[in-house]
Design a protein around this motif. Structure first.
Motif, PDB file in Angstrom:
ATOM      1  N   MET A 131      -5.296   5.980  -0.672  1.00  0.00           N
ATOM      2  CA  MET A 131      -4.494   4.766  -0.708  1.00  0.00           C
ATOM      3  C   MET A 131      -4.531   4.152  -2.100  1.00  0.00           C
ATOM      4  O   MET A 131      -5.548   4.213  -2.797  1.00  0.00           O
ATOM      5  CB  MET A 131      -5.032   3.761   0.317  1.00  0.00           C
ATOM      6  CG  MET A 131      -4.966   4.245   1.761  1.00  0.00           C
ATOM      7  SD  MET A 131      -3.277   4.455   2.372  1.00  0.00           S
ATOM      8  CE  MET A 131      -2.782   2.736   2.565  1.00  0.00           C
ATOM      9  N   GLN A 132      -3.396   3.584  -2.496  1.00  0.00           N
ATOM     10  CA  GLN A 132      -3.331   2.858  -3.755  1.00  0.00           C
ATOM     11  C   GLN A 132      -2.511   1.593  -3.557  1.00  0.00           C
ATOM     12  O   GLN A 132      -1.650   1.523  -2.681  1.00  0.00           O
ATOM     13  CB  GLN A 132      -2.749   3.722  -4.866  1.00  0.00           C
ATOM     14  CG  GLN A 132      -1.317   4.172  -4.666  1.00  0.00           C
ATOM     15  CD  GLN A 132      -0.830   5.086  -5.793  1.00  0.00           C
ATOM     16  OE1 GLN A 132      -1.604   5.751  -6.463  1.00  0.00           O
ATOM     17  NE2 GLN A 132       0.480   5.122  -6.005  1.00  0.00           N
ATOM     18  N   THR A 133      -2.777   0.599  -4.376  1.00  0.00           N
ATOM     19  CA  THR A 133      -2.128  -0.703  -4.260  1.00  0.00           C
ATOM     20  C   THR A 133      -1.125  -0.889  -5.380  1.00  0.00           C
ATOM     21  O   THR A 133      -1.415  -0.589  -6.545  1.00  0.00           O
ATOM     22  CB  THR A 133      -3.168  -1.832  -4.304  1.00  0.00           C
ATOM     23  OG1 THR A 133      -4.094  -1.659  -3.226  1.00  0.00           O
ATOM     24  CG2 THR A 133      -2.506  -3.191  -4.169  1.00  0.00           C
ATOM     25  N   GLN A 134       0.054  -1.379  -5.022  1.00  0.00           N
ATOM     26  CA  GLN A 134       1.100  -1.693  -5.990  1.00  0.00           C
ATOM     27  C   GLN A 134       1.491  -3.159  -5.841  1.00  0.00           C
ATOM     28  O   GLN A 134       1.186  -3.808  -4.832  1.00  0.00           O
ATOM     29  CB  GLN A 134       2.324  -0.807  -5.774  1.00  0.00           C
ATOM     30  CG  GLN A 134       2.056   0.671  -5.911  1.00  0.00           C
ATOM     31  CD  GLN A 134       1.826   1.096  -7.357  1.00  0.00           C
ATOM     32  OE1 GLN A 134       1.979   0.299  -8.274  1.00  0.00           O
ATOM     33  NE2 GLN A 134       1.465   2.359  -7.554  1.00  0.00           N
ATOM     34  N   GLY A 148      10.189  11.867  -3.964  1.00  0.00           N
ATOM     35  CA  GLY A 148       9.401  11.498  -2.790  1.00  0.00           C
ATOM     36  C   GLY A 148       9.357   9.993  -2.634  1.00  0.00           C
ATOM     37  O   GLY A 148      10.346   9.288  -2.830  1.00  0.00           O
ATOM     38  N   GLY A 149       8.173   9.463  -2.273  1.00  0.00           N
ATOM     39  CA  GLY A 149       7.988   8.023  -2.206  1.00  0.00           C
ATOM     40  C   GLY A 149       7.918   7.426  -0.832  1.00  0.00           C
ATOM     41  O   GLY A 149       7.694   6.217  -0.688  1.00  0.00           O
ATOM     42  N   GLY A 150       8.097   8.230   0.224  1.00  0.00           N
ATOM     43  CA  GLY A 150       8.170   7.686   1.573  1.00  0.00           C
ATOM     44  C   GLY A 150       6.870   7.172   2.150  1.00  0.00           C
ATOM     45  O   GLY A 150       6.875   6.318   3.037  1.00  0.00           O
ATOM     46  N   TYR A 151       5.730   7.659   1.660  1.00  0.00           N
ATOM     47  CA  TYR A 151       4.433   7.204   2.165  1.00  0.00           C
ATOM     48  C   TYR A 151       4.078   5.870   1.502  1.00  0.00           C
ATOM     49  O   TYR A 151       3.075   5.729   0.819  1.00  0.00           O
ATOM     50  CB  TYR A 151       3.339   8.216   1.854  1.00  0.00           C
ATOM     51  CG  TYR A 151       3.377   9.552   2.550  1.00  0.00           C
ATOM     52  CD1 TYR A 151       4.482   9.996   3.263  1.00  0.00           C
ATOM     53  CD2 TYR A 151       2.271  10.406   2.482  1.00  0.00           C
ATOM     54  CE1 TYR A 151       4.491  11.232   3.876  1.00  0.00           C
ATOM     55  CE2 TYR A 151       2.265  11.641   3.096  1.00  0.00           C
ATOM     56  CZ  TYR A 151       3.380  12.059   3.790  1.00  0.00           C
ATOM     57  OH  TYR A 151       3.384  13.292   4.401  1.00  0.00           O
ATOM     58  N   SER A 152       4.881   4.865   1.720  1.00  0.00           N
ATOM     59  CA  SER A 152       4.734   3.599   1.024  1.00  0.00           C
ATOM     60  C   SER A 152       5.285   2.472   1.887  1.00  0.00           C
ATOM     61  O   SER A 152       6.282   2.654   2.583  1.00  0.00           O
ATOM     62  CB  SER A 152       5.493   3.657  -0.308  1.00  0.00           C
ATOM     63  OG  SER A 152       5.410   2.442  -1.007  1.00  0.00           O
ATOM     64  N   GLU A 153       4.650   1.309   1.824  1.00  0.00           N
ATOM     65  CA  GLU A 153       5.113   0.185   2.629  1.00  0.00           C
ATOM     66  C   GLU A 153       6.471  -0.339   2.163  1.00  0.00           C
ATOM     67  O   GLU A 153       7.208  -0.920   2.963  1.00  0.00           O
ATOM     68  CB  GLU A 153       4.078  -0.939   2.593  1.00  0.00           C
ATOM     69  CG  GLU A 153       2.810  -0.598   3.357  1.00  0.00           C
ATOM     70  CD  GLU A 153       1.786  -1.710   3.347  1.00  0.00           C
ATOM     71  OE1 GLU A 153       1.047  -1.828   4.333  1.00  0.00           O
ATOM     72  OE2 GLU A 153       1.724  -2.462   2.349  1.00  0.00           O
ATOM     73  N   GLN A 166       0.815  -1.207   0.000  1.00  0.00           N
ATOM     74  CA  GLN A 166       0.000   0.000   0.000  1.00  0.00           C
ATOM     75  C   GLN A 166       0.857   1.269   0.000  1.00  0.00           C
ATOM     76  O   GLN A 166       1.941   1.304   0.595  1.00  0.00           O
ATOM     77  CB  GLN A 166      -0.919   0.026   1.225  1.00  0.00           C
ATOM     78  CG  GLN A 166      -1.909  -1.117   1.279  1.00  0.00           C
ATOM     79  CD  GLN A 166      -2.887  -1.060   0.135  1.00  0.00           C
ATOM     80  OE1 GLN A 166      -3.571  -0.056  -0.069  1.00  0.00           O
ATOM     81  NE2 GLN A 166      -2.953  -2.144  -0.632  1.00  0.00           N
ATOM     82  N   GLN A 167       0.366   2.278  -0.677  1.00  0.00           N
ATOM     83  CA  GLN A 167       0.958   3.609  -0.680  1.00  0.00           C
ATOM     84  C   GLN A 167      -0.144   4.630  -0.437  1.00  0.00           C
ATOM     85  O   GLN A 167      -1.326   4.368  -0.690  1.00  0.00           O
ATOM     86  CB  GLN A 167       1.600   3.917  -2.037  1.00  0.00           C
ATOM     87  CG  GLN A 167       2.714   2.994  -2.453  1.00  0.00           C
ATOM     88  CD  GLN A 167       3.232   3.332  -3.843  1.00  0.00           C
ATOM     89  OE1 GLN A 167       2.465   3.650  -4.746  1.00  0.00           O
ATOM     90  NE2 GLN A 167       4.549   3.282  -4.022  1.00  0.00           N
TER      91      GLN A 167
END
Length: 331
Positions: free
Chosen positions: A20-23, A114-119, A5-6
């Motif tokens: 929220m979005q799923t990768q 950026g990118g830090g708001y991600s599992e 999740q992000q």
């Protein structure tokens, strides 16, 4: 393939635009699959993020303000976040410093990625610092951007022992670290804050100036240095606290030109700043945290899915210390 999740900015606007979005991610145990899918370059590591720091720049970018927003307007949805702490789960073939299981933190992807708001996040190995076992990961995630901003502001202002230093917003994320770092340099520090934060600021080593008790220049004269963490009209009003020939560093980039022009008209030395990621500085402050010579206050921890509430809190301007997102664990 597994999913993760992000939290992303779907469009510019109020905190509710965060969603929220799923990768998907290849199996972490399959090194060949990681290479084939180009998840990792040779000099990169994959980090399972435990916590991500929340900073004012995140909220400004989400609102569509500033350079990062302008450069990413055609890249939405975009995942914000420049501070992370977590665990290394995979390493590129050329990585030697890190191993799977290492605890790390870093100031990453600044200012455009950026990118830090991600599992999970892929990070160049050289951007990371080791987190001592005694340091909670939530503190390690809160340190990088704010700590390096404070450090570099004091360097730009050439703060020395004996200087009188005024820090605006002394109880905030950058401010409470700037106070301690300035005190460590031997400066006499004054900090603006609310009455409710006066004791907190005094415990950090500063003289508290309650901004609600009248203009700051009625409480302090002849400061050698102003560290302006507010900008705009507040920063300009504080210039009257600075003595002739004094030094001013203004941090908010959106109002830096306005403040610097006013500073020059007052006959002072002015400089804006944009923080530059420094692993060396992060390593030093991480060691200070572990040794107890630097205090980092985490005001609140929000689940990743509640990132909108975290942004509302940081935009209130009344947080004490830092806010972090619990992304993947409670480590």
């Amino acid at each position: 393939m597994e999913t993760y999740q992000q939290l992303a900015i779907t469009r510019f606007g109020e905190p509710a635009v965060l969603a929220m979005q799923t990768q998907t991610l290849p199996a972490l145990t399959d090194a060949q699959m990681l290479a084939d899918e180009q998840v990792l370059a040779d000099d990169q590591v994959l980090v399972k993020v435990a916590y991500a720091g929340v900073n004012p720049i995140d909220a400004k970018t989400r609102a569509g303000l500033g350079w990062a927003a302008a450069q990413n307007k055609d890249n939405l949805p975009w995942v914000p976040g420049y501070d992370i702490a977590g665990e290394v789960v995979a390493c590129g073939q050329a990585v030697r410093r890190w191993s799977v299981g290492d605890r790390v933190s870093g100031f990453i992807g600044f200012p455009l990625q950026g990118g830090g708001y991600s599992e999970y996040v892929v990070v160049p190995a050289e951007q990371l610092s080791s987190v001592p076992a005694s340091t909670p990961l939530r503190q390690a995630a809160a340190l990088p951007l704010a700590g390096q901003t404070a450090w570099q502001a004091l360097e730009k202002a050439a703060v020395n022992a004996g200087d009188q230093v005024l820090v605006l917003a002394g109880a905030g994320g950058v401010g409470h670290l700037a106070i301690q770092l300035a005190v460590a340099r031997g400066a006499k520090v004054f900090a603006s804050c609310s009455a409710g934060n006066a004791d907190f600021v005094r415990q950090l080593g500063a003289t508290a100036l309650d901004y609600r008790q009248g203009p700051l220049d009625t409480q302090l004269k002849d400061a050698d240095v102003l560290i302006d963490l507010m900008g705009g009209d507040v920063g300009i009003a504080a210039l009257s606290c600075v003595k002739a020939g004094g030094r001013v560093v203004t941090v908010p980039t959106i109002t830096a030109e306005q403040v610097c022009e006013q500073v020059r008209q007052c006959g002072l030395q002015a400089e804006g700043m944009l923080v530059t990621p420094s692993v060396t500085q992060n390593d030093t402050m991480m060691a200070m945290l572990a040794a107890g010579t630097l205090r980092l206050h985490v005001d609140a921890v929000y689940p990743l899915a509640d990132g909108a509430a975290a942004h509302q809190a940081i935009e209130s301007g009344h947080t004490r210390g830092k806010i972090v997102l619990a992304v993947g664990s409670d480590a």
